[in-house]
Design a protein around this motif. Sequence first.
Motif, PDB file in Angstrom:
ATOM      1  N   LEU A  24     -11.875  -4.527  13.995  1.00 23.02           N
ATOM      2  CA  LEU A  24     -12.857  -4.040  12.692  1.00 23.02           C
ATOM      3  C   LEU A  24     -12.022  -2.995  11.966  1.00 23.02           C
ATOM      4  N   LYS A  25     -11.617  -1.976  12.725  1.00 29.29           N
ATOM      5  CA  LYS A  25     -10.615  -0.778  12.224  1.00 29.29           C
ATOM      6  C   LYS A  25      -9.314  -1.488  11.557  1.00 29.29           C
ATOM      7  N   SER A  26      -8.682  -2.417  12.281  1.00 28.55           N
ATOM      8  CA  SER A  26      -7.808  -2.872  11.481  1.00 28.55           C
ATOM      9  C   SER A  26      -8.054  -3.732  10.445  1.00 28.55           C
ATOM     10  N   GLU A  28     -10.595  -3.099   8.369  1.00 33.58           N
ATOM     11  CA  GLU A  28     -10.778  -2.103   7.405  1.00 33.58           C
ATOM     12  C   GLU A  28      -9.471  -1.587   6.669  1.00 33.58           C
ATOM     13  N   THR A  29      -8.606  -1.178   7.391  1.00 38.21           N
ATOM     14  CA  THR A  29      -7.271  -0.504   7.164  1.00 38.21           C
ATOM     15  C   THR A  29      -6.509  -1.598   6.178  1.00 38.21           C
ATOM     16  N   ARG A  30      -6.482  -2.745   6.638  1.00 37.18           N
ATOM     17  CA  ARG A  30      -5.765  -3.716   5.548  1.00 37.18           C
ATOM     18  C   ARG A  30      -6.641  -4.141   4.495  1.00 37.18           C
ATOM     19  N   ARG A  31      -7.829  -3.927   4.450  1.00 35.81           N
ATOM     20  CA  ARG A  31      -8.676  -4.189   3.058  1.00 35.81           C
ATOM     21  C   ARG A  31      -8.521  -2.603   2.299  1.00 35.81           C
ATOM     22  N   LYS A  32      -8.434  -1.586   2.726  1.00 34.59           N
ATOM     23  CA  LYS A  32      -8.194  -0.468   2.146  1.00 34.59           C
ATOM     24  C   LYS A  32      -6.827  -0.617   1.510  1.00 34.59           C
ATOM     25  N   ALA A  33      -5.830  -0.902   2.117  1.00 35.55           N
ATOM     26  CA  ALA A  33      -4.772  -0.930   1.514  1.00 35.55           C
ATOM     27  C   ALA A  33      -4.636  -2.111   0.465  1.00 35.55           C
ATOM     28  N   GLU A  34      -5.221  -3.226   0.549  1.00 37.40           N
ATOM     29  CA  GLU A  34      -5.325  -4.404  -0.521  1.00 37.40           C
ATOM     30  C   GLU A  34      -6.037  -3.709  -1.778  1.00 37.40           C
ATOM     31  N   ALA A  35      -7.155  -2.865  -1.451  1.00 36.14           N
ATOM     32  CA  ALA A  35      -8.022  -2.334  -2.456  1.00 36.14           C
ATOM     33  C   ALA A  35      -7.218  -1.257  -3.306  1.00 36.14           C
ATOM     34  N   LYS A  36      -6.392  -0.524  -2.742  1.00 32.82           N
ATOM     35  CA  LYS A  36      -5.383   0.394  -3.255  1.00 32.82           C
ATOM     36  C   LYS A  36      -4.064  -0.249  -4.106  1.00 32.82           C
ATOM     37  N   ARG A  37      -3.708  -1.217  -3.660  1.00 39.18           N
ATOM     38  CA  ARG A  37      -2.689  -1.961  -4.375  1.00 39.18           C
ATOM     39  C   ARG A  37      -3.518  -2.601  -5.667  1.00 39.18           C
ATOM     40  N   ALA A  38      -4.642  -3.118  -5.405  1.00 37.32           N
ATOM     41  CA  ALA A  38      -5.181  -3.591  -6.671  1.00 37.32           C
ATOM     42  C   ALA A  38      -5.710  -2.567  -7.661  1.00 37.32           C
ATOM     43  N   ALA A  39      -6.041  -1.484  -7.061  1.00 33.98           N
ATOM     44  CA  ALA A  39      -6.354  -0.433  -8.158  1.00 33.98           C
ATOM     45  C   ALA A  39      -5.043   0.197  -8.840  1.00 33.98           C
ATOM     46  N   GLU A  40      -3.967   0.319  -8.028  1.00 34.33           N
ATOM     47  CA  GLU A  40      -2.630   0.749  -8.549  1.00 34.33           C
ATOM     48  C   GLU A  40      -2.104  -0.202  -9.875  1.00 34.33           C
ATOM     49  N   LYS A  41      -2.367  -1.499  -9.513  1.00 34.91           N
ATOM     50  CA  LYS A  41      -2.041  -2.569 -10.419  1.00 34.91           C
ATOM     51  C   LYS A  41      -2.925  -2.424 -11.742  1.00 34.91           C
ATOM     52  N   ALA A  42      -4.080  -2.113 -11.575  1.00 35.73           N
ATOM     53  CA  ALA A  42      -5.091  -2.163 -12.555  1.00 35.73           C
ATOM     54  C   ALA A  42      -4.579  -0.892 -13.424  1.00 35.73           C
ATOM     55  N   ALA A  43      -4.364   0.193 -12.643  1.00 37.01           N
ATOM     56  CA  ALA A  43      -4.154   1.682 -13.428  1.00 37.01           C
ATOM     57  C   ALA A  43      -2.968   1.374 -14.156  1.00 37.01           C
ATOM     58  N   GLN A  44      -1.820   0.666 -13.581  1.00 34.44           N
ATOM     59  CA  GLN A  44      -0.548   0.302 -14.169  1.00 34.44           C
ATOM     60  C   GLN A  44      -0.633  -0.474 -15.560  1.00 34.44           C
ATOM     61  N   GLU A  45      -1.703  -1.400 -15.657  1.00 32.96           N
ATOM     62  CA  GLU A  45      -1.827  -2.540 -16.643  1.00 32.96           C
ATOM     63  C   GLU A  45      -2.369  -1.432 -17.927  1.00 32.96           C
TER      64      GLU A  45
END
Length: 106
Positions: A24-26, A28-45
């Motif tokens: 579960l921890k693993s 959550e860590t992967r999902r947070k990283a995915e969410a961060k990448r998606a947020a970075e991409k949205a901000a860059q747009e």
Amino acid sequence: MAIDLDKLSRDELVKLISDAEKALKSLETRRKAEAKRAAEKAAQEYGFSLDDVIGGGSAKGAKGSKGAPKYAHPENPEKTWTGRGRQPNWVKEWLESGKSLDDLKI
């Protein structure tokens, strides 16, 4: 993947719980990283970095941000209070002794 929990020993159940918590921890860590990448991409747009959008600007409105101290303990200046939130015990004691809060201003 059905596991018959009734057939497992105590040690096997404890190991299963431990393994599930690690998984579960693993996840959550992967999902947070995915969410961060998606947020970075949205901000860059929109022409911003993620820091520009969520952290860089102003502390105003930042949840949990501490303000500058306004009051200090008369004998121990390392003890301070911003004037917001609950009064520290040393402030309460000061006021209960009949002294003014203005005397503690920095």
